[in-house]
Design a protein around this motif. Structure first.
Motif, PDB file in Angstrom:
ATOM      1  N   ARG A   2      35.244  32.359 -28.556  1.00 46.69           N
ATOM      2  CA  ARG A   2      34.785  33.427 -29.450  1.00 46.69           C
ATOM      3  C   ARG A   2      35.819  33.667 -30.553  1.00 46.69           C
ATOM      4  NH1 ARG A   2      34.484  38.083 -26.364  1.00 46.69           N
ATOM      5  NH2 ARG A   2      33.465  39.116 -28.079  1.00 46.69           N
ATOM      6  N   ILE A   3      37.090  33.500 -30.236  1.00 38.71           N
ATOM      7  CA  ILE A   3      38.133  33.641 -31.254  1.00 38.71           C
ATOM      8  C   ILE A   3      37.999  32.510 -32.275  1.00 38.71           C
ATOM      9  CG2 ILE A   3      40.627  33.545 -31.674  1.00 38.71           C
ATOM     10  CD1 ILE A   3      40.942  34.936 -28.912  1.00 38.71           C
ATOM     11  N   LEU A   4      37.799  31.289 -31.814  1.00 38.70           N
ATOM     12  CA  LEU A   4      37.645  30.158 -32.728  1.00 38.70           C
ATOM     13  C   LEU A   4      36.456  30.347 -33.655  1.00 38.70           C
ATOM     14  CD1 LEU A   4      38.362  27.214 -30.266  1.00 38.70           C
ATOM     15  CD2 LEU A   4      39.884  28.096 -32.049  1.00 38.70           C
ATOM     16  N   ASP A   5      35.394  30.984 -33.148  1.00 38.60           N
ATOM     17  CA  ASP A   5      34.219  31.258 -33.982  1.00 38.60           C
ATOM     18  C   ASP A   5      34.570  32.094 -35.207  1.00 38.60           C
ATOM     19  OD1 ASP A   5      32.342  29.921 -32.447  1.00 38.60           O
ATOM     20  OD2 ASP A   5      31.731  31.702 -31.343  1.00 38.60           O
ATOM     21  N   ILE A   6      35.557  32.951 -35.086  1.00 36.53           N
ATOM     22  CA  ILE A   6      35.887  33.912 -36.142  1.00 36.53           C
ATOM     23  C   ILE A   6      36.981  33.407 -37.078  1.00 36.53           C
ATOM     24  CG2 ILE A   6      36.739  36.274 -36.552  1.00 36.53           C
ATOM     25  CD1 ILE A   6      33.879  36.070 -35.319  1.00 36.53           C
ATOM     26  N   LEU A   7      37.827  32.493 -36.633  1.00 37.17           N
ATOM     27  CA  LEU A   7      38.947  32.040 -37.465  1.00 37.17           C
ATOM     28  C   LEU A   7      38.441  31.248 -38.672  1.00 37.17           C
ATOM     29  CD1 LEU A   7      41.489  30.928 -34.701  1.00 37.17           C
ATOM     30  CD2 LEU A   7      41.435  33.079 -36.008  1.00 37.17           C
TER      31      LEU A   7
END
Length: 173
Positions: A2-7
């Motif tokens: 989910r973090i990678l989705d936002i970066l």
């Protein structure tokens, strides 16, 4: 993930992308990374490990060898622990942005957004919302952050006073 989705620098990622051979303690071994990430500037592998497992046995030494092997192939290697994936306000910010990424919803072109910046490199979410939203809605800016068109410091709570900017290859940490 989910973090990678936002970066904003992340273009794509793959879970358990496959293994590669490396040598450690005189033996050939196969390493299966957790995640492969394609960014705007290259590729990297990420291993996700709890802090307590990272320091057990020869794990740290093995990861150093793996990092060197990957570096020789042009990749970077990172180990993420709960320190990287669970701190606040990062988790709350990801929770806030995730629905906007999944729903999409950027209705203004990047050129229109850039015009709203008025030649400045950074602008507050509140000011940008006033310029692009008929009702000054803070939420009007969030899809642009969630989709990586705009950046924000994810390590600070996202508010109307948070500054946003266009991705230029550098991410504030």
């Amino acid at each position: 993930m989910r973090i990678l989705d936002i970066l904003p620098e992340v273009e794509a990622y793959w879970s358990q992308p496959g293994g590669f051979i490396y040598e450690f303690a005189g033996k050939q071994r196969i390493y299966y990374p957790d995640i492969e990430v394609k960014t705007r500037t290259g590729r990297k592998f990420i291993e996700v490990k709890p802090n307590d497992k990272l320091l057990k046995g020869d794990t740290f030494d093995r990861f150093e060898i793996i990092r060197l092997v990957l570096q020789a192939e042009g990749y970077s290697f990172e180990v993420w622990t709960e320190d990287q994936i669970r701190p606040e306000p990062l988790v709350s910010n990801v929770d806030l942005l995730q629905p906007y990424r999944l729903l999409g919803g950027t209705i203004y072109s990047t050129i229109s957004i850039a015009r709203a910046f008025g030649g400045r490199k950074r602008i507050s979410i509140g000011e940008l919302a006033r310029k692009i939203s008929a009702d000054n809605a803070f939420e009007a800016v969030l899809p642009y952050i969630a989709e990586g068109k705009l950046c924000v410091d994810l390590n600070k709570p996202i508010t109307a006073d948070s500054l946003v900017w266009f991705y230029d290859g550098e991410i504030e940490q």
